[in-house]
Enzyme design. Structure first.
Site, short mmCIF file in Angstrom:
data_model
loop_
_atom_site.label_atom_id
_atom_site.label_comp_id
_atom_site.label_asym_id
_atom_site.label_seq_id
_atom_site.Cartn_x
_atom_site.Cartn_y
_atom_site.Cartn_z
N CYS A 79 -14.48 36.34 18.02
CA CYS A 79 -13.94 37.23 18.00
C CYS A 79 -12.60 37.34 17.48
O CYS A 79 -11.97 36.92 18.42
CB CYS A 79 -14.18 38.73 18.15
SG CYS A 79 -13.11 40.05 18.49
N CYS A 137 -10.70 40.10 19.11
CA CYS A 137 -9.89 39.78 20.59
C CYS A 137 -9.06 38.67 20.75
O CYS A 137 -7.89 39.64 21.42
CB CYS A 137 -11.88 38.75 20.67
SG CYS A 137 -12.60 40.24 20.46
#
Length: 733
Positions: A630, A633
Site C-alpha cells: 500500500c 500507507c
C-alpha cells in the site's frame, strides 16, 4: 508503376534541401525527450506491489501517444505538406506540367507518397526514441515492476493504427497546400482542424463533417487491447477522407483550378454534383453509430489472467445482495463462463480472488477480458458487444463540470435564477451527450441502457433541486425550480425500469416525494416511517423502507434508540433479501460503534512470537492498519512515527502498527530495511478481520480504549489537525 517510382524519387530529391527528414525525426523525438531526459537527473520512488509492466508500452502508449498524434504529428503534416507543395508553386510547376515526361497523376500521387513516408518517419522516430530512452530509464531507475518485455504484435498494431489515422489528414493538408500558394492558409486551416478537435474533447461530440475528427477518435481509444478490432472507426474514416481529398486535390492540381476541374461544362458539373451527393451519402453511413447487437439468448464471459496469485476460479455475482450467478474454473490462466439462463440488464460483479470488476450486462452479451492483477493492483481490457455501455458507465457522469462546481461550492444559494439556468443548461448538454454517445469504434449505446441512464440523470437533477430547496427555503416561491424544467425531468421517469427502481438516487427521490413542504420543515424522518407504513405491501415499499431505515440507523448515535427503531420496523419488511441486508447493516453499525468490544486480535511480532492485543489493556491503543503493498500507507507511516514520538510521555497512550499483508515474509523483509520505534505486528487472520468490519481500504487508523472497546473506529489520519485534537484530549484522562 515504374514511372510512379521515378516521380517519387524526383519528389524525394526535391525535399533534400528542405530539411523535412530532419524535422520529422526531431518532432518525433520531442515528446520522448521531454518525458524521459529531465527524469534521468532525479530520483524515482519505487512503489512496492506495483504490477509488472513493459517499459516500452508504458513509454509509447497512454497520454504520450495521444499528445503525439493529436498535436505533434498534425503539426508535422501541416509543415511537410506545405513545403512539398511550395516547391511547385515557386517553380511554376502547374504551368509546366505539360513539359513533364510523367503523367499528372504520377506527379500528384508521388507528392502524397513522399508526404506519407516523411510522416511515417516521424512516427518511427517517436517509437524509436521511446524504446531507446525506456531502456536507459530501466537501468538508471531500476524497479522490480519494470520489464524489458517487447510485445511485437502490440507494437505493429499501434504503429499501423497511427499510420492509417494520418492518411486522411495528409491527403487533406496536401490538397490545401496545392490550392493555396502561401504557407499561412494551409497552416491556419490545420490549426482550425486542431481547434475543432479540442472543441470535440470539451463538448464530447465528434463533428461528422470534420476530416480532422479521426485524430479525436484516436484520442478516445489509443490502446489497441481495448478495441474489438484494432482497425476501428478512426481508421475507416481516415480512409474515406483519403479518397475524398486525393480525388479533389488531384483534379484541382491536374486541371489547374477549381473551375476547370469541376465546373468547366455541364458534364463536369453533373459529375461533380453526383460525386458530392454520393460522398455525402457514404459519409452519413460511415458516421452513423452502429446499433447494439445482441448475440443471442445467453451470456458468454471469457478471458485471460496474468497474475502471480493462486486463482482457481472466477465468479459472477449480482451487484445487489451479492448473489452468486455462476463461476468458471481457471485453467492455464484462461477462463470461460457460458450461460443460457436469461438474465435481465443489470449491474453484476466479476470477482477474481479479492479483486472485482463491475459489469453492465444482460442476455445476448459477450465479453472477452484480458486482466492483469496482483495483491495490490488490477488492470483490465475488454472486448464486448456492449462496449459502448461500459465506456459510458466508466467515463460519463450526469453533471457537467460547471454545474458540478456550482453544487460543490454552493455558489448560487442566494441567486436561484442563475442556479436553475446553470442546471437547465447542464441538463440539455448532458442529455445531448447521452443521445449521441458512441464509443471510439462508433458503437452506440443499447436502447435499454440509454433509457436507464436518461432516467437516472433526470433523478439526479431532481434530487439536487430538492437539496437546493433544503439549503435555501421550502416556503419561499423564488427558490422553486421553473415548472417547465421540473415537468421535463419528471416526464423522463414516468416508467422506471428495474435498474432505476432500486437505485439509491431514485429511492431518495421517492422518499422526498412522500414529504410535503410542511413535512420537510418539521420532523421528516418520523413522518416518512408513517407514510411508508401506509403504502401497499410489495417490493417498492420494502425498498423505500430499507433505504430510509438504513440511513436513519447510520445517523443514530445511541445504540438503544437504534436497536429499538430497528426492532419496530424490521417486521414491516416482507422481502427476505432486504431483511437480511438490514440485519447485516445493524450488526455492522453496532459492532463498529463507540463502546463496542473490539476483538482481542492475535498478533505476531517479527520474531514470530504471539502477542494478544489485550496486552495493552489499560491504555488507549492507536492502531495503524497497513500493508507493504500500500503506497499511501508507507507515505503516512513517517507521520505516524512522529506522532508516536510526540506522545511518548503520555503513559495512557500506546501507538502500534499492524500489517495486513497476506505474505508474512514480505512484511518481515520490509522491516529489515525500515526500522521503527513503534511496535510492529502482523495479523494472522487479516482477511477475516477486514471482512467482518467491512474495511475496504487502508491505511486505516483505529483507537481502542483502556477497556478494549472501540473509542474511534474512523480516526483521522495522523497528518490531520483532528488527530492531534483527539490525542490531546486523551492525555487528560
Amino acid at each position: 508503376m515504374k514511372k510512379l517510382m521515378t516521380a517519387i524519387n524526383i519528389e524525394w530529391l526535391k525535399t533534400k534541401g528542405l530539411g523535412l527528414s530532419y524535422i520529422s525525426v526531431i518532432l518525433g523525438a520531442l515528446i520522448p525527450l521531454l518525458g524521459f531526459v529531465p527524469g534521468f537527473f532525479m530520483s524515482e520512488m519505487v512503489v512496492e506491489g506495483k504490477l509488472p509492466y513493459s517499459v516500452f508500452e508504458d513509454a509509447i502508449g497512454g497520454d504520450a501517444i495521444q499528445s503525439f498524434t493529436f498535436f505533434i504529428l498534425l503539426l508535422f503534416i501541416i509543415i511537410a505538406a506545405n513545403r512539398i507543395a511550395q516547391t511547385d508553386h515557386k517553380n511554376n510547376g502547374w504551368q509546366l506540367m505539360e513539359t513533364q515526361p510523367l503523367s499528372r497523376f504520377n506527379l500528384y500521387f508521388s507528392k502524397y507518397i513522399v508526404l506519407l513516408v516523411l510522416s511515417f518517419i516521424c512516427v518511427a522516430s517517436y517509437f524509436g526514441f521511446n524504446i531507446v530512452l525506456a531502456i536507459a530509464d530501466y537501468y538508471i531507475h531500476p524497479d522490480p515492476a519494470k520489464q524489458l518485455h517487447f510485445d511485437t504484435l502490440w507494437m505493429i498494431q499501434t504503429f499501423v493504427r497511427i499510420c492509417m489515422t494520418l492518411l486522411g489528414i495528409a491527403a487533406l493538408q496536401l490538397c490545401i497546400s496545392v490550392i493555396f500558394p502561401g504557407f499561412i492558409w494551409s497552416f491556419l486551416i490545420g490549426v482550425l482542424g486542431l481547434a475543432s478537435n479540442i472543441t470535440s474533447l470539451v463538448q464530447k461530440k465528434s463533428f461528422f463533417f470534420n476530416p480532422y475528427s479521426s485524430l479525436y477518435e484516436f484520442w478516445k481509444a489509443p490502446e489497441v487491447r481495448n478495441l474489438n478490432n484494432f482497425i476501428s472507426h478512426s481508421e475507416y474514416m481516415s480512409l474515406f477522407w483519403t479518397v475524398v481529398f486525393l480525388t479533389l486535390g488531384y483534379f484541382w492540381y491536374s486541371r489547374k483550378g477549381f473551375k476547370n476541374a469541376f465546373l468547366k461544362n455541364k458534364k463536369r458539373i453533373f459529375i461533380s454534383a453526383a460525386s458530392l451527393i454520393i460522398g455525402a451519402g457514404f459519409l452519413y453511413l460511415f458516421q452513423k453509430p452502429k446499433a447494439y447487437q445482441s448475440d443471442g439468448r445467453g451470456i458468454t464471459i471469457k478471458g485471460k489472467l496474468e497474475t502471480d496469485l493462486k486463482i482457481d476460479s472466477v465468479h459472477v455475482y449480482s451487484k445487489e445482495f451479492h448473489k452468486k450467478i455462476g463461476s468458471a474454473a481457471v485453467k492455464n490462466n484462461m477462463f470461460s463462463w457460458v450461460t443460457t439462463q436469461p438474465l435481465p440488464l443489470d449491474e453484476y460483479i466479476l470477482q477474481m480472488g479479492n479483486k472485482k470488476l463491475d459489469i453492465v450486462m444482460g442476455s445476448g452479451d459477450w465479453f472477452d477480458y484480458e486482466i492483469k492483477l496482483n495483491g495490490t493492483e488490477m488492470i483490465s481490457y475488454v472486448k464486448s458487444n456492449r462496449k459502448a455501455d461500459q465506456v459510458y458507465k466508466n467515463t460519463e457522469s450526469s453533471f457537467g463540470n460547471e454545474f458540478a462546481y456550482t453544487l460543490e461550492r454552493q455558489n448560487y444559494n442566494n441567486d436561484p435564477k442563475t442556479f436553475y439556468e446553470t442546471a437547465e443548461s447542464d441538463w440539455k448538454d448532458n442529455k445531448r451527450i447521452l443521445d449521441h454517445f458512441a464509443d471510439a469504434e462508433n458503437n452506440a449505446l443499447s436502447e435499454d441502457y440509454k433509457v436507464y441512464r436518461k432516467q437516472l440523470m433526470a433523478i439526479e437533477y431532481l434530487n439536487e433541486i430538492n437539496n437546493y430547496r433544503k439549503m435555501t427555503s421550502w416556503n419561499d416561491p423564488k427558490f422553486a425550480a421553473p415548472p417547465s424544467f421540473v415537468k421535463e425531468l419528471n416526464e423522463n421517469i414516468q416508467k422506471p425500469g428495474p435498474l432505476l427502481s432500486k437505485n439509491d438516487n431514485y429511492l431518495q427521490y421517492k422518499l422526498d416525494q412522500l414529504l410535503s413542504d410542511k413535512d420537510q420543515a418539521s420532523n421528516p424522518d418520523s413522518i416518512l416511517f408513517i407514510k411508508i407504513g401506509k403504502m401497499a405491501k410489495g417490493i417498492s415499499r420494502d425498498q423505500l423502507l430499507t433505504k430510509h431505515l438504513s440511513k436513519t440507523m447510520e445517523l443514530q448515535t445511541d445504540s438503544l434508540t437504534r436497536n429499538k427503531l430497528f426492532a419496530t420496523e424490521i417486521s414491516n419488511i416482507s422481502n427476505n433479501d432486504y431483511k437480511a441486508m438490514l440485519y447485516a447493516k445493524i450488526e455492522e453499525i453496532n459492532r463498529s460503534q463507540k463502546g463496542s468490544v473490539f476483538p482481542d486480535l492475535i498478533l505476531l511480532n517479527n520474531q514470530d512470537k504471539k502477542s494478544p492485543l489485550s496486552k495493552y489493556k489499560g491504555k488507549y491503543v492507536v492502531i495503524d492498519f497497513w500493508a507493504t503493498w500500500c503506497g499511501p500507507c508507507k507515505q503516512i507511516r513517517p507521520v505516524f512515527e512522529t506522532r508516536s514520538h510526540q506522545y511518548r510521555y503520555a503513559d495512557n497512550i500506546q501507538f502500534i502498527s499492524i500489517s495486513l499483508d497476506q505474505d508474512k515474509s514480505k512484511w518481515q523483509n520490509y522491516l529489515k530495511t525500515k526500522t521503527s520505534n513503534v511496535p510492529q505486528y502482523w495479523l494472522t487472520d487479516a482477511q477475516q478481520f477486514m471482512n467482518k468490519y467491512k474495511i475496504q481500504s487502508i491505511p486505516r487508523f483505529i483507537i481502542v480504549d483502556p477497556e478494549g472497546k472501540i473509542f474511534n473506529f474512523n480516526t483521522p489520519f495522523p497528518d490531520e489537525d483532528n488527530f492531534i485534537e483527539i490525542l490531546d484530549k486523551l492525555k487528560k484522562y
